[in-house]
Every structure is written in C-alpha cells, then in structure tokens.
Design a protein around this motif. Sequence first.
Motif, mmCIF file in Angstrom:
data_model
loop_
_atom_site.group_PDB
_atom_site.id
_atom_site.type_symbol
_atom_site.label_atom_id
_atom_site.label_comp_id
_atom_site.label_asym_id
_atom_site.label_seq_id
_atom_site.Cartn_x
_atom_site.Cartn_y
_atom_site.Cartn_z
ATOM 1 N N GLN A 36 0.833 -1.202 0.000
ATOM 2 C CA GLN A 36 0.000 0.000 0.000
ATOM 3 C C GLN A 36 0.868 1.253 0.000
ATOM 4 O OE1 GLN A 36 -3.618 0.323 0.238
ATOM 5 N NE2 GLN A 36 -3.104 2.450 -0.208
ATOM 6 N N GLN B 143 -2.185 -8.949 -3.360
ATOM 7 C CA GLN B 143 -0.974 -9.242 -4.126
ATOM 8 C C GLN B 143 -0.187 -10.403 -3.523
ATOM 9 O OE1 GLN B 143 -0.438 -7.864 -7.062
ATOM 10 N NE2 GLN B 143 -2.262 -6.589 -6.798
ATOM 11 N N GLU C 242 -1.638 -1.267 -6.698
ATOM 12 C CA GLU C 242 -3.089 -1.433 -6.711
ATOM 13 C C GLU C 242 -3.495 -2.720 -6.004
ATOM 14 O OE1 GLU C 242 -4.812 -1.191 -10.546
ATOM 15 O OE2 GLU C 242 -3.999 0.794 -11.010
ATOM 16 N N MET C 243 -4.615 -2.664 -5.302
ATOM 17 C CA MET C 243 -5.148 -3.811 -4.547
ATOM 18 C C MET C 243 -4.033 -4.499 -3.748
ATOM 19 S SD MET C 243 -7.801 -5.413 -7.348
ATOM 20 C CE MET C 243 -8.561 -6.486 -6.104
#
Length: 395
Positions: free
Chosen positions: A50, A60, A55-56
């Motif tokens: 983060q 991951q 992203e997301m």
Amino acid sequence: MSENREDLKVEEAAAQKLGEAGAGIKPNGAALFPFVVFVAVYLGAGIFLQLQGVEMPFYQFPAPLASIIGIIVAFILLKGKFDDKFNTFVKGCGDPDILIMCMIFLLAGGFATVCKVMGGIDSTVNLGLTYIPPQYLAAGVFLIAAFISTATGTSVGCCAAVGPIAVAIAEKSGTPLGLVLGCLIGGAMLGDNLSIISDTTIASTRTQGCEMKDKFKLNFWLTLLPAIITFILLIVFGGSEAAVSAGEHPFSIIKILPYIVVLVTAIMGVNVFLVLVGGIVLGGVIGMAYGDMNFLGFMQAIYKGFSSMFDIFLLSLLTGGLAAMVNKAGGIAYLLHSVEKFITGTKSAQLGISALVSVTDMALANKRYLLLLTVKWQNAFVTDTKSILAAVRPF
C-alpha cells in the motif's frame, strides 16, 4: 418447539464431542504464535505494498503462502516429534468438513464459469434491461446485480461482468453514472450475502454445522425490508424523466434456467453436491444446444471454474492443518481460558465473538480468510458454556 429442542440436542451433542476432543490439552499461549505470524505476514505485506502505491495491495501477496510461513513456524516452535506434528497437520488438512468444503468450492466455481460461458449472465442482464422502463434503470440495475450475484456467488465477479454493461447503459440512457454504479455495487453485495454458492457461505455453513437453506432463509428475512426500501427509494428519487431506451437486448429465458434451478433446489434442501453437479450439467447441455460451446469447451469451462477456486481451496487445507497443530499444542485452550472470565452470559458472549471476528477481519481485510482462521476459536467459545451456545444459535 419440537424442532428447537431437536436443534438444541444436536448442538449440545456437537459441543460435547468437541469438548471431549480438547480434554486434557494444557493451555499454551505460545502455541498461538504461528497464527500471529500468518496474520502479520499477510497484513504486513499488504501495508508495505500500500505504501508503495501498488493497486489492490492486500490481494498481491498469496494468502496460502502466508499460511505456509505460519505452518513452518508451528513446526519449529511447537513441542513434539516432527512425525507427530506432521501427522496432526495432515489430519487437520483431511478433516471431513474441510474436504467437503473444498469439494463444494470446486463445484461452485465450475457452475459459475459454465453458466457464464454459455451466456447466462448476458441473458439475465438483457432480460432485465428489456422489461425495465428506461426511467427506472437505476432500480433495474440494482435488481439485476442482486440476482446475478446471488446466482453466481460472487459480488466481485458480478461487478466485473455487469459493470461495463451498466456504464454503457447509463451513457446511452442519460441515467447518472454514479447512481448506476452505486446500484450495481449495492445489488452485488446484497446478492453475495444471499447466495448459497458464495465461498463465504460455504465456509461459514460447513464450519458452523448449519444448513445452507437455513442460512439463506435467515439472511433473506434480514435483508428483505432494507432491499424493498432501497428499491422504492430508487424508483422515487433515482428515476430520470430524460432517460431514453438504450436499444435492443436479446436474451434467452432458457439460459437463465440453471441459476433458477440451483437456487430453488438449494432452498428446498437438496444435497448441495447434487444441486451444483445438476446445475453444471444443465448449463453445459444448454450451452452445447445453443452452440455456445462444444463438449471439449464444456470440459474446459468446468476446469477453468475449478482453477478459479484454487486459492481458497489450498488455503482451506493449509489452515485446517495449522489449526489442528495449534489446537493440539494448547493454543485454542489458552485463548478460551483467557476470555472465559469475561463471558458471563449471552450478551458478553456475543460481544466476545463479535470483537474477535471484527479485529481479525480488520487485520486480514478478507472475509473468506477470516472465516477459515477464526472457526476453531468460535467453536471453542461454543463448547465452553451453554450461555455461549445460546448466544451463537440466533446467528
């Protein structure tokens, strides 16, 4: 009343069985450390990514690998011979409830993918768009998303499938885009909560020992009134006098049939394996009859659905093994011993379980992993006192 007494007897018998299984285990706080490592690795990786702007980020780092790290720590930290610990781990992976849950995961994935390939989702969307007046498309998107999410068991998959269509419809009809997307997400979440083939539904019902039809009925009555109020508000305030028809939307009622059959038979209480296998076969037959797939394509669609469930399938096995090791080493007994002094009745039991689940969910940011990780803790609460057993029964 007689059904309630019978349910109570079943629950008490299950509690007694679990209690006997844990008899003689000495509480050991250190045995919980592998669980802490699992959560810390998964949470830490998400926070780091983060901060890196990925992203997301919490999706991951593969959760099964985080659980494997926790398992390695368990083998190193927990006392006993390696062979004994390995046997405990394997028995936990092979727990009947874990294996049944994993099989249902695979079948649910196969059903959803087969129906998608043969055009079930497109037909459902087009059916709604055909008969819903243009000025009420926002309310229509809410209903369509709720049905598709209920039928497929995934809110994310519903948004991915319906999202592009909803955006195009909003642009062509003049309906505010933000309103349409809000209706899409709201309907998808509603359907995911009701679905009997959602991964979280499968995990929660199998681990807590309740029937899917009972879970559906309870959630249905809990969400019925809010859903009706939402739909009415969307009709009253979400309509657009300037909205125009977005064109023709071809559909086939036959292609929607597998969703309806699976939902109805599951609510009737038919064995979930028969429900899902029947749904897969029906979807494949319809797809081949309409020329959307051949037999080889049908087989490939089933396997693609199986593959989509690999993550949760593997995590279920590994978490089952890890939980068995932690339980045998006294981790669950320590947790129960630590919190039982705070539990004096129904309300405190409810608050205890809610706090446990909420904190873990905030750390994991994923409800499916939450269910697999905390089920042993919740069952330990249930086996301790009748007041706690009474507390979780309404849920």
